[in-house]
Motif scaffolding. Sequence first.
Motif, short mmCIF file in Angstrom:
data_model
loop_
_atom_site.label_atom_id
_atom_site.label_comp_id
_atom_site.label_asym_id
_atom_site.label_seq_id
_atom_site.Cartn_x
_atom_site.Cartn_y
_atom_site.Cartn_z
N GLY A 110 0.81 -1.21 0.00
CA GLY A 110 0.00 0.00 0.00
C GLY A 110 0.84 1.26 0.00
N GLN A 111 0.17 2.37 0.24
CA GLN A 111 0.81 3.69 0.18
C GLN A 111 0.59 4.45 1.48
OE1 GLN A 111 -0.92 6.30 -2.72
NE2 GLN A 111 0.71 7.81 -2.60
N ARG A 129 -10.04 3.29 -3.17
CA ARG A 129 -9.47 4.60 -3.45
C ARG A 129 -8.01 4.54 -3.88
NH1 ARG A 129 -11.67 6.46 2.24
NH2 ARG A 129 -11.28 4.23 2.46
N SER A 130 -7.44 3.35 -3.85
CA SER A 130 -6.05 3.17 -4.25
C SER A 130 -5.91 3.12 -5.77
CB SER A 130 -5.49 1.88 -3.64
OG SER A 130 -4.19 1.62 -4.09
N VAL A 145 -4.01 0.22 -11.83
CA VAL A 145 -4.52 -0.78 -10.91
C VAL A 145 -5.28 -0.10 -9.77
CG1 VAL A 145 -3.89 -2.51 -9.18
CG2 VAL A 145 -2.81 -2.55 -11.42
N ARG A 146 -6.50 -0.56 -9.54
CA ARG A 146 -7.32 -0.04 -8.45
C ARG A 146 -7.73 -1.20 -7.52
NH1 ARG A 146 -9.85 3.33 -12.67
NH2 ARG A 146 -9.37 5.53 -12.23
N GLY A 147 -8.05 -0.83 -6.29
CA GLY A 147 -8.56 -1.82 -5.35
C GLY A 147 -9.98 -2.22 -5.72
N ARG A 148 -10.35 -3.43 -5.37
CA ARG A 148 -11.67 -3.97 -5.71
C ARG A 148 -12.37 -4.48 -4.46
NH1 ARG A 148 -13.20 -9.32 -7.63
NH2 ARG A 148 -15.09 -9.25 -8.87
N ILE A 154 -8.01 -4.59 -9.63
CA ILE A 154 -8.47 -4.52 -11.03
C ILE A 154 -7.44 -3.77 -11.86
CG2 ILE A 154 -10.30 -3.79 -12.58
CD1 ILE A 154 -12.22 -3.78 -10.30
N PHE A 155 -7.06 -4.35 -12.97
CA PHE A 155 -6.15 -3.72 -13.93
C PHE A 155 -7.02 -3.05 -14.99
CE2 PHE A 155 -2.53 -4.62 -17.17
CZ PHE A 155 -1.94 -3.40 -16.88
#
Length: 221
Positions: A110-111, A129-130, A145-148, A154-155
Amino acid sequence: MKFFQATEQRVADSWYFFKTLGNLVKENAVLQSEVNRLFEENVYLKEVALENIALRQRLKMSLPEAAPAVLAEITGTLAEEGQYFLVDQGEADGVKVGAAAVNENNFFVGQVIEVGRHWAKILLAIDGRSEIGAQVQETRVRGLVRGRNGLSLIFEMVPADATLNIGETVITSGLNDGFPSALVLGRLAEIEKKPNEVFQRAIIDPLIDWSRLEKVFILLP
Protein backbone atom coordinates in the motif's frame (compact mmCIF):
# COMPACT_ATOMS: atom_id res chain seq x y z
CA MET A 1 8.44 -40.16 79.94
CA LYS A 2 8.32 -42.14 76.73
CA PHE A 3 5.00 -40.49 75.94
CA PHE A 4 6.53 -37.00 76.18
CA GLN A 5 9.54 -38.06 74.14
CA ALA A 6 7.29 -39.47 71.41
CA THR A 7 5.20 -36.32 71.44
CA GLU A 8 8.32 -34.15 71.15
CA GLN A 9 9.53 -36.31 68.28
CA ARG A 10 6.20 -35.97 66.49
CA VAL A 11 6.27 -32.21 67.00
CA ALA A 12 9.84 -32.06 65.69
CA ASP A 13 8.90 -34.22 62.73
CA SER A 14 5.89 -32.03 61.98
CA TRP A 15 7.98 -28.86 62.25
CA TYR A 16 10.59 -30.36 59.91
CA PHE A 17 7.88 -31.45 57.50
CA PHE A 18 6.29 -28.01 57.31
CA LYS A 19 9.69 -26.32 57.07
CA THR A 20 10.64 -28.66 54.21
CA LEU A 21 7.27 -28.08 52.58
CA GLY A 22 7.74 -24.32 52.87
CA ASN A 23 11.18 -24.59 51.31
CA LEU A 24 9.78 -26.70 48.48
CA VAL A 25 7.03 -24.14 47.84
CA LYS A 26 9.63 -21.36 47.70
CA GLU A 27 11.87 -23.41 45.41
CA ASN A 28 8.91 -24.23 43.18
CA ALA A 29 8.00 -20.55 42.98
CA VAL A 30 11.58 -19.71 42.01
CA LEU A 31 11.64 -22.49 39.42
CA GLN A 32 8.26 -21.40 37.99
CA SER A 33 9.51 -17.84 37.78
CA GLU A 34 12.58 -19.06 35.88
CA VAL A 35 10.41 -21.19 33.57
CA ASN A 36 8.24 -18.14 32.85
CA ARG A 37 11.32 -16.02 32.18
CA LEU A 38 12.76 -18.61 29.81
CA PHE A 39 9.40 -18.97 28.05
CA GLU A 40 9.18 -15.19 27.57
CA GLU A 41 12.78 -15.13 26.32
CA ASN A 42 12.02 -17.96 23.90
CA VAL A 43 9.00 -16.09 22.52
CA TYR A 44 11.12 -12.95 22.10
CA LEU A 45 13.91 -14.87 20.34
CA LYS A 46 11.40 -16.47 17.98
CA GLU A 47 10.04 -13.02 17.09
CA VAL A 48 13.58 -11.74 16.50
CA ALA A 49 14.28 -14.79 14.32
CA LEU A 50 11.16 -14.16 12.24
CA GLU A 51 12.14 -10.50 11.85
CA ASN A 52 15.64 -11.52 10.76
CA ILE A 53 14.16 -13.92 8.20
CA ALA A 54 12.15 -11.04 6.73
CA LEU A 55 15.23 -8.82 6.65
CA ARG A 56 17.36 -11.51 4.99
CA GLN A 57 14.62 -12.25 2.47
CA ARG A 58 14.46 -8.60 1.47
CA LEU A 59 18.24 -8.41 1.12
CA LYS A 60 18.04 -11.23 -1.45
CA MET A 61 15.70 -9.23 -3.66
CA SER A 62 17.20 -7.46 -6.64
CA LEU A 63 14.26 -5.11 -7.29
CA PRO A 64 14.58 -2.50 -5.93
CA GLU A 65 17.39 -3.59 -3.62
CA ALA A 66 19.06 -0.17 -3.74
CA ALA A 67 16.03 1.56 -2.23
CA PRO A 68 16.49 2.13 1.51
CA ALA A 69 13.61 0.99 3.68
CA VAL A 70 12.50 0.92 7.30
CA LEU A 71 10.89 -2.14 8.86
CA ALA A 72 7.57 -1.25 10.51
CA GLU A 73 5.29 -3.34 12.69
CA ILE A 74 1.56 -3.24 11.98
CA THR A 75 -0.13 -1.97 15.15
CA GLY A 76 -3.74 -1.75 14.02
CA THR A 77 -6.34 -1.53 11.27
CA LEU A 78 -9.11 0.93 10.48
CA ALA A 79 -11.78 -1.28 8.93
CA GLU A 80 -14.50 1.26 9.66
CA GLU A 81 -12.72 3.84 7.49
CA GLY A 82 -11.55 1.50 4.74
CA GLN A 83 -8.60 -0.77 4.09
CA TYR A 84 -5.83 0.74 6.22
CA PHE A 85 -2.90 -0.33 8.36
CA LEU A 86 -1.40 1.66 11.20
CA VAL A 87 2.34 1.09 11.73
CA ASP A 88 4.86 2.06 14.40
CA GLN A 89 7.29 4.06 12.21
CA GLY A 90 6.83 7.72 11.27
CA GLU A 91 8.52 11.04 10.55
CA ALA A 92 11.25 10.41 13.11
CA ASP A 93 12.22 7.31 11.12
CA GLY A 94 12.23 9.01 7.72
CA VAL A 95 8.76 7.91 6.60
CA LYS A 96 7.06 10.30 4.16
CA VAL A 97 3.54 10.65 2.80
CA GLY A 98 3.33 8.91 -0.57
CA ALA A 99 5.91 6.24 0.24
CA ALA A 100 5.26 2.67 -0.87
CA ALA A 101 4.93 -0.15 1.66
CA VAL A 102 5.98 -3.66 0.61
CA ASN A 103 6.44 -7.08 2.17
CA GLU A 104 9.77 -8.92 2.38
CA ASN A 105 9.43 -10.06 -1.25
CA ASN A 106 8.79 -6.54 -2.59
CA PHE A 107 5.11 -7.31 -3.14
CA PHE A 108 3.25 -4.00 -3.04
CA VAL A 109 1.14 -3.61 0.11
CA GLY A 110 0.00 0.00 0.00
CA GLN A 111 0.81 3.69 0.18
CA VAL A 112 1.54 5.92 3.17
CA ILE A 113 -1.16 8.61 3.25
CA GLU A 114 -0.66 10.11 6.71
CA VAL A 115 2.35 10.36 9.02
CA GLY A 116 2.87 11.24 12.67
CA ARG A 117 6.05 11.48 14.68
CA HIS A 118 6.17 7.75 15.45
CA TRP A 119 3.34 6.29 13.37
CA ALA A 120 2.01 6.15 9.84
CA LYS A 121 -1.25 5.26 8.11
CA ILE A 122 -1.09 3.05 5.03
CA LEU A 123 -3.86 2.83 2.44
CA LEU A 124 -3.86 -0.76 1.18
CA ALA A 125 -3.75 -1.52 -2.52
CA ILE A 126 -7.07 -3.40 -2.28
CA ASP A 127 -8.94 -0.29 -1.08
CA GLY A 128 -11.21 1.22 -3.75
CA ARG A 129 -9.47 4.60 -3.45
CA SER A 130 -6.05 3.17 -4.25
CA GLU A 131 -4.68 3.91 -7.76
CA ILE A 132 -1.34 2.58 -8.95
CA GLY A 133 0.43 2.98 -12.28
CA ALA A 134 1.14 -0.55 -13.49
CA GLN A 135 2.33 -2.70 -16.36
CA VAL A 136 2.46 -6.34 -17.35
CA GLN A 137 6.00 -7.53 -16.81
CA GLU A 138 6.07 -9.89 -19.79
CA THR A 139 4.57 -7.56 -22.42
CA ARG A 140 5.01 -4.06 -20.88
CA VAL A 141 1.33 -3.33 -21.46
CA ARG A 142 0.43 -0.43 -19.19
CA GLY A 143 -2.69 0.47 -17.27
CA LEU A 144 -3.99 1.52 -13.87
CA VAL A 145 -4.52 -0.78 -10.91
CA ARG A 146 -7.32 -0.04 -8.45
CA GLY A 147 -8.56 -1.82 -5.35
CA ARG A 148 -11.67 -3.97 -5.71
CA ASN A 149 -13.95 -3.93 -2.67
CA GLY A 150 -11.11 -4.81 -0.31
CA LEU A 151 -10.79 -8.25 -1.91
CA SER A 152 -8.56 -8.06 -4.97
CA LEU A 153 -7.22 -5.69 -7.61
CA ILE A 154 -8.47 -4.52 -11.03
CA PHE A 155 -6.15 -3.72 -13.93
CA GLU A 156 -7.98 -0.96 -15.82
CA MET A 157 -7.45 1.54 -18.65
CA VAL A 158 -5.76 -1.16 -20.71
CA PRO A 159 -6.10 -0.57 -24.51
CA ALA A 160 -8.57 -3.02 -26.04
CA ASP A 161 -6.06 -4.10 -28.69
CA ALA A 162 -3.43 -5.08 -26.10
CA THR A 163 -2.87 -8.76 -25.43
CA LEU A 164 -3.36 -9.95 -21.87
CA ASN A 165 -2.80 -13.53 -20.71
CA ILE A 166 -3.94 -15.17 -17.50
CA GLY A 167 -1.00 -15.83 -15.21
CA GLU A 168 1.10 -12.88 -16.37
CA THR A 169 2.71 -10.78 -13.65
CA VAL A 170 1.62 -7.19 -13.04
CA ILE A 171 4.16 -4.80 -11.50
CA THR A 172 4.32 -1.10 -10.71
CA SER A 173 5.32 1.02 -13.70
CA GLY A 174 7.04 3.77 -11.71
CA LEU A 175 5.11 6.41 -13.67
CA ASN A 176 3.19 9.37 -12.20
CA ASP A 177 2.64 8.07 -8.67
CA GLY A 178 6.11 8.27 -7.14
CA PHE A 179 6.45 4.53 -6.54
CA PRO A 180 9.53 2.61 -7.69
CA SER A 181 9.05 0.38 -10.69
CA ALA A 182 8.94 -3.43 -10.53
CA LEU A 183 7.10 -3.85 -7.23
CA VAL A 184 4.91 -6.92 -7.59
CA LEU A 185 1.15 -6.32 -7.63
CA GLY A 186 0.01 -9.83 -8.55
CA ARG A 187 -0.94 -12.10 -11.43
CA LEU A 188 -3.71 -11.76 -14.00
CA ALA A 189 -6.54 -14.07 -12.94
CA GLU A 190 -9.45 -13.10 -15.19
CA ILE A 191 -9.70 -10.93 -18.31
CA GLU A 192 -12.80 -8.84 -19.06
CA LYS A 193 -13.01 -7.64 -22.66
CA LYS A 194 -16.21 -6.37 -24.31
CA PRO A 195 -16.86 -5.71 -28.02
CA ASN A 196 -16.61 -2.10 -29.20
CA GLU A 197 -15.01 -0.95 -25.93
CA VAL A 198 -11.92 1.26 -26.07
CA PHE A 199 -10.44 -0.33 -22.97
CA GLN A 200 -10.38 -3.78 -21.40
CA ARG A 201 -9.69 -4.75 -17.82
CA ALA A 202 -8.56 -7.74 -15.80
CA ILE A 203 -8.86 -9.09 -12.26
CA ILE A 204 -5.54 -9.46 -10.45
CA ASP A 205 -4.75 -12.05 -7.81
CA PRO A 206 -2.61 -9.92 -5.44
CA LEU A 207 -0.63 -12.88 -3.97
CA ILE A 208 -0.72 -11.33 -0.48
CA ASP A 209 -2.87 -12.37 2.44
CA TRP A 210 -3.31 -8.99 4.11
CA SER A 211 -4.93 -10.57 7.16
CA ARG A 212 -1.68 -12.38 8.02
CA LEU A 213 0.75 -9.49 7.58
CA GLU A 214 2.53 -8.43 10.76
CA LYS A 215 5.31 -6.23 9.37
CA VAL A 216 5.97 -4.19 6.24
CA PHE A 217 8.93 -2.38 4.73
CA ILE A 218 8.35 1.30 4.00
CA LEU A 219 10.53 2.54 1.17
CA LEU A 220 12.38 5.75 1.97
CA PRO A 221 13.13 8.58 -0.47
